[in-house]
Design a protein around this motif. Structure first.
Motif, PDB file in Angstrom:
ATOM      1  N   ALA A   1       0.832  -1.207   0.000  1.00 21.34           N
ATOM      2  CA  ALA A   1       0.000   0.000   0.000  1.00 21.34           C
ATOM      3  C   ALA A   1       0.865   1.255   0.000  1.00 21.34           C
ATOM      4  O   ALA A   1       0.505   2.260  -0.617  1.00 21.34           O
ATOM      5  CB  ALA A   1      -0.937  -0.002   1.204  1.00 21.34           C
ATOM      6  N   PHE A   2       1.997   1.204   0.684  1.00 16.76           N
ATOM      7  CA  PHE A   2       2.932   2.335   0.677  1.00 16.76           C
ATOM      8  C   PHE A   2       3.423   2.600  -0.748  1.00 16.76           C
ATOM      9  O   PHE A   2       3.520   3.749  -1.177  1.00 16.76           O
ATOM     10  CB  PHE A   2       4.105   2.047   1.617  1.00 16.76           C
ATOM     11  N   THR A   3       3.691   1.541  -1.470  1.00  8.86           N
ATOM     12  CA  THR A   3       4.106   1.675  -2.866  1.00  8.86           C
ATOM     13  C   THR A   3       2.968   2.237  -3.713  1.00  8.86           C
ATOM     14  O   THR A   3       3.190   3.052  -4.607  1.00  8.86           O
ATOM     15  CB  THR A   3       4.570   0.313  -3.413  1.00  8.86           C
ATOM     16  N   GLN A   4       1.741   1.832  -3.412  1.00  3.78           N
ATOM     17  CA  GLN A   4       0.583   2.305  -4.168  1.00  3.78           C
ATOM     18  C   GLN A   4       0.355   3.801  -3.983  1.00  3.78           C
ATOM     19  O   GLN A   4      -0.158   4.464  -4.884  1.00  3.78           O
ATOM     20  CB  GLN A   4      -0.670   1.520  -3.769  1.00  3.78           C
ATOM     21  N   ILE A   5       0.746   4.345  -2.840  1.00  8.75           N
ATOM     22  CA  ILE A   5       0.557   5.777  -2.594  1.00  8.75           C
ATOM     23  C   ILE A   5       1.176   6.597  -3.719  1.00  8.75           C
ATOM     24  O   ILE A   5       0.595   7.568  -4.194  1.00  8.75           O
ATOM     25  CB  ILE A   5       1.145   6.184  -1.227  1.00  8.75           C
ATOM     26  N   SER A   6       2.352   6.183  -4.173  1.00  8.10           N
ATOM     27  CA  SER A   6       3.033   6.915  -5.247  1.00  8.10           C
ATOM     28  C   SER A   6       2.834   6.244  -6.608  1.00  8.10           C
ATOM     29  O   SER A   6       3.524   6.576  -7.568  1.00  8.10           O
ATOM     30  CB  SER A   6       4.523   7.007  -4.940  1.00  8.10           C
ATOM     31  N   ARG A   7       1.895   5.292  -6.661  1.00 10.58           N
ATOM     32  CA  ARG A   7       1.663   4.514  -7.887  1.00 10.58           C
ATOM     33  C   ARG A   7       2.964   3.894  -8.383  1.00 10.58           C
ATOM     34  O   ARG A   7       3.282   3.915  -9.561  1.00 10.58           O
ATOM     35  CB  ARG A   7       1.014   5.360  -8.973  1.00 10.58           C
ATOM     36  N   GLY A   8       3.705   3.334  -7.441  1.00 11.01           N
ATOM     37  CA  GLY A   8       5.008   2.758  -7.751  1.00 11.01           C
ATOM     38  C   GLY A   8       4.959   1.351  -8.307  1.00 11.01           C
ATOM     39  O   GLY A   8       5.989   0.792  -8.658  1.00 11.01           O
ATOM     40  N   HIS A   9       3.769   0.767  -8.403  1.00  8.95           N
ATOM     41  CA  HIS A   9       3.660  -0.562  -8.978  1.00  8.95           C
ATOM     42  C   HIS A   9       3.820  -0.472 -10.488  1.00  8.95           C
ATOM     43  O   HIS A   9       3.797   0.606 -11.086  1.00  8.95           O
ATOM     44  CB  HIS A   9       2.313  -1.201  -8.608  1.00  8.95           C
ATOM     45  N   VAL A  10       3.974  -1.605 -11.119  1.00  9.73           N
ATOM     46  CA  VAL A  10       4.206  -1.658 -12.552  1.00  9.73           C
ATOM     47  C   VAL A  10       3.071  -0.959 -13.298  1.00  9.73           C
ATOM     48  O   VAL A  10       1.899  -1.196 -13.031  1.00  9.73           O
ATOM     49  CB  VAL A  10       4.323  -3.125 -13.022  1.00  9.73           C
ATOM     50  N   GLY A  11       3.424  -0.086 -14.198  1.00 13.12           N
ATOM     51  CA  GLY A  11       2.447   0.620 -15.015  1.00 13.12           C
ATOM     52  C   GLY A  11       2.982   0.804 -16.421  1.00 13.12           C
ATOM     53  O   GLY A  11       4.161   0.581 -16.684  1.00 13.12           O
ATOM     54  N   ILE A  12       2.131   1.211 -17.305  1.00 12.16           N
ATOM     55  CA  ILE A  12       2.533   1.423 -18.688  1.00 12.16           C
ATOM     56  C   ILE A  12       2.605   2.930 -18.900  1.00 12.16           C
ATOM     57  O   ILE A  12       1.645   3.561 -19.339  1.00 12.16           O
ATOM     58  CB  ILE A  12       1.553   0.744 -19.664  1.00 12.16           C
ATOM     59  N   GLU A  13       3.742   3.514 -18.568  1.00  4.25           N
ATOM     60  CA  GLU A  13       3.890   4.967 -18.593  1.00  4.25           C
ATOM     61  C   GLU A  13       3.885   5.543 -20.008  1.00  4.25           C
ATOM     62  O   GLU A  13       3.524   6.699 -20.191  1.00  4.25           O
ATOM     63  CB  GLU A  13       5.162   5.370 -17.860  1.00  4.25           C
ATOM     64  N   VAL A  14       4.262   4.748 -20.986  1.00  7.68           N
ATOM     65  CA  VAL A  14       4.297   5.256 -22.351  1.00  7.68           C
ATOM     66  C   VAL A  14       2.893   5.659 -22.798  1.00  7.68           C
ATOM     67  O   VAL A  14       2.740   6.575 -23.611  1.00  7.68           O
ATOM     68  CB  VAL A  14       4.943   4.242 -23.317  1.00  7.68           C
ATOM     69  N   LEU A  15       1.863   5.016 -22.252  1.00 10.27           N
ATOM     70  CA  LEU A  15       0.494   5.362 -22.626  1.00 10.27           C
ATOM     71  C   LEU A  15       0.117   6.763 -22.150  1.00 10.27           C
ATOM     72  O   LEU A  15      -0.746   7.403 -22.752  1.00 10.27           O
ATOM     73  CB  LEU A  15      -0.491   4.330 -22.070  1.00 10.27           C
ATOM     74  N   ASP A  16       0.752   7.235 -21.064  1.00  9.15           N
ATOM     75  CA  ASP A  16       0.455   8.585 -20.571  1.00  9.15           C
ATOM     76  C   ASP A  16       0.669   9.633 -21.655  1.00  9.15           C
ATOM     77  O   ASP A  16      -0.120  10.563 -21.799  1.00  9.15           O
ATOM     78  CB  ASP A  16       1.335   8.935 -19.360  1.00  9.15           C
ATOM     79  N   SER A  17       1.738   9.483 -22.408  1.00 15.97           N
ATOM     80  CA  SER A  17       2.047  10.487 -23.426  1.00 15.97           C
ATOM     81  C   SER A  17       1.271  10.260 -24.726  1.00 15.97           C
ATOM     82  O   SER A  17       1.118  11.184 -25.518  1.00 15.97           O
ATOM     83  CB  SER A  17       3.549  10.499 -23.711  1.00 15.97           C
ATOM     84  N   LEU A  18       0.792   9.048 -24.946  1.00 18.75           N
ATOM     85  CA  LEU A  18       0.078   8.743 -26.179  1.00 18.75           C
ATOM     86  C   LEU A  18      -1.419   9.030 -26.096  1.00 18.75           C
ATOM     87  O   LEU A  18      -2.058   9.279 -27.118  1.00 18.75           O
ATOM     88  CB  LEU A  18       0.273   7.266 -26.552  1.00 18.75           C
ATOM     89  N   MET A  19      -1.945   9.008 -24.871  1.00 18.79           N
ATOM     90  CA  MET A  19      -3.392   9.165 -24.708  1.00 18.79           C
ATOM     91  C   MET A  19      -3.721  10.560 -24.177  1.00 18.79           C
ATOM     92  O   MET A  19      -2.889  11.209 -23.555  1.00 18.79           O
ATOM     93  CB  MET A  19      -3.927   8.104 -23.740  1.00 18.79           C
ATOM     94  N   SER A  20      -4.943  10.971 -24.421  1.00 18.86           N
ATOM     95  CA  SER A  20      -5.384  12.267 -23.909  1.00 18.86           C
ATOM     96  C   SER A  20      -5.519  12.206 -22.389  1.00 18.86           C
ATOM     97  O   SER A  20      -5.580  11.118 -21.801  1.00 18.86           O
ATOM     98  CB  SER A  20      -6.733  12.651 -24.530  1.00 18.86           C
ATOM     99  N   GLU A  21      -5.617  13.370 -21.761  1.00 19.22           N
ATOM    100  CA  GLU A  21      -5.756  13.422 -20.305  1.00 19.22           C
ATOM    101  C   GLU A  21      -7.027  12.697 -19.859  1.00 19.22           C
ATOM    102  O   GLU A  21      -7.021  11.947 -18.888  1.00 19.22           O
ATOM    103  CB  GLU A  21      -5.764  14.871 -19.831  1.00 19.22           C
ATOM    104  N   ARG A  22      -8.107  12.923 -20.587  1.00 18.42           N
ATOM    105  CA  ARG A  22      -9.365  12.275 -20.245  1.00 18.42           C
ATOM    106  C   ARG A  22      -9.282  10.753 -20.400  1.00 18.42           C
ATOM    107  O   ARG A  22      -9.748  10.004 -19.532  1.00 18.42           O
ATOM    108  CB  ARG A  22     -10.485  12.825 -21.124  1.00 18.42           C
ATOM    109  N   ALA A  23      -8.672  10.288 -21.472  1.00 15.93           N
ATOM    110  CA  ALA A  23      -8.522   8.849 -21.690  1.00 15.93           C
ATOM    111  C   ALA A  23      -7.642   8.230 -20.604  1.00 15.93           C
ATOM    112  O   ALA A  23      -7.910   7.117 -20.130  1.00 15.93           O
ATOM    113  CB  ALA A  23      -7.944   8.573 -23.070  1.00 15.93           C
ATOM    114  N   ASN A  24      -6.600   8.948 -20.211  1.00 11.44           N
ATOM    115  CA  ASN A  24      -5.742   8.457 -19.135  1.00 11.44           C
ATOM    116  C   ASN A  24      -6.493   8.367 -17.816  1.00 11.44           C
ATOM    117  O   ASN A  24      -6.278   7.428 -17.049  1.00 11.44           O
ATOM    118  CB  ASN A  24      -4.499   9.336 -18.976  1.00 11.44           C
TER     119      ASN A  24
END
Length: 170
Positions: A68-91
């Motif tokens: 849960a401590f890791t989740q606070i900063s969203r430190g678990h595995v994520g697909i960060e490349v999608l952040d830049s490819l998708m709109s803010e609303r889609a993200n």
């Protein structure tokens, strides 16, 4: 209602932050125990039977209690490349759907872990090693850690919803 939600969100984040730091101490303790084991086996030729199993239990505690401590900063595995490819609303929708699916999974694991804890406690289950410790502490910390992770996800989903609601009002 927002004040109550804010208290819940800040409270669960504070509890999970403390749990995260205590998990770090558990890892340090585990390291000390393993160094002790190596030293007494090598220099004193002592037979040891508890160090490895206690270290494993401490690592279980550290893993689940720090999730849960890791989740606070969203430190678990994520697909960060999608952040830049998708709109803010889609993200926002992607995060919401991901959070809800993750919450469902973590809640299920927490529920099953509480069942394992109860069974180990009620039946007095023990490890089948020379040391033979009770198994309920490991299951307890698995269940508690997954419960705290689920509560942290609920807090984040709610915070995200309230933040979005405030932006829509402005």
């Amino acid at each position: 209602m927002r004040e109550i939600w804010g208290l819940f969100s800040r409270g669960i984040t504070a509890v999970n932050t403390v749990a995260g730091y205590l998990s770090g101490f558990a890892i340090v303790a585990c390291t000390g125990i393993l160094v002790f084991e190596v030293a007494v086996r090598y220099w004193l030729a002592w037979a040891t039977d508890w160090e490895i199993e206690l270290s494993i239990m401490l690592l279980i505690v550290a893993t689940f209690m720090s999730a849960a401590f890791t989740q606070i900063s969203r430190g678990h595995v994520g697909i960060e490349v999608l952040d830049s490819l998708m709109s803010e609303r889609a993200n926002r929708w992607r995060y919401l759907v991901g959070d809800i699916l993750s919450l469902a999974f973590c809640t299920f694991i927490a529920w099953k872990s509480w069942a394992f804890f109860h069974e180990a406690w009620a039946d007095g289950k023990m490890s089948n090693t020379a040391w033979g410790p009770k198994l309920w502490p490991a299951y307890f910390f698995m269940a508690l850690g997954m419960t705290l992770l689920s509560l942290q996800m609920i807090a984040q989903i709610g915070d995200q919803h309230l933040h979005q609601h405030r932006e829509d009002e402005e």
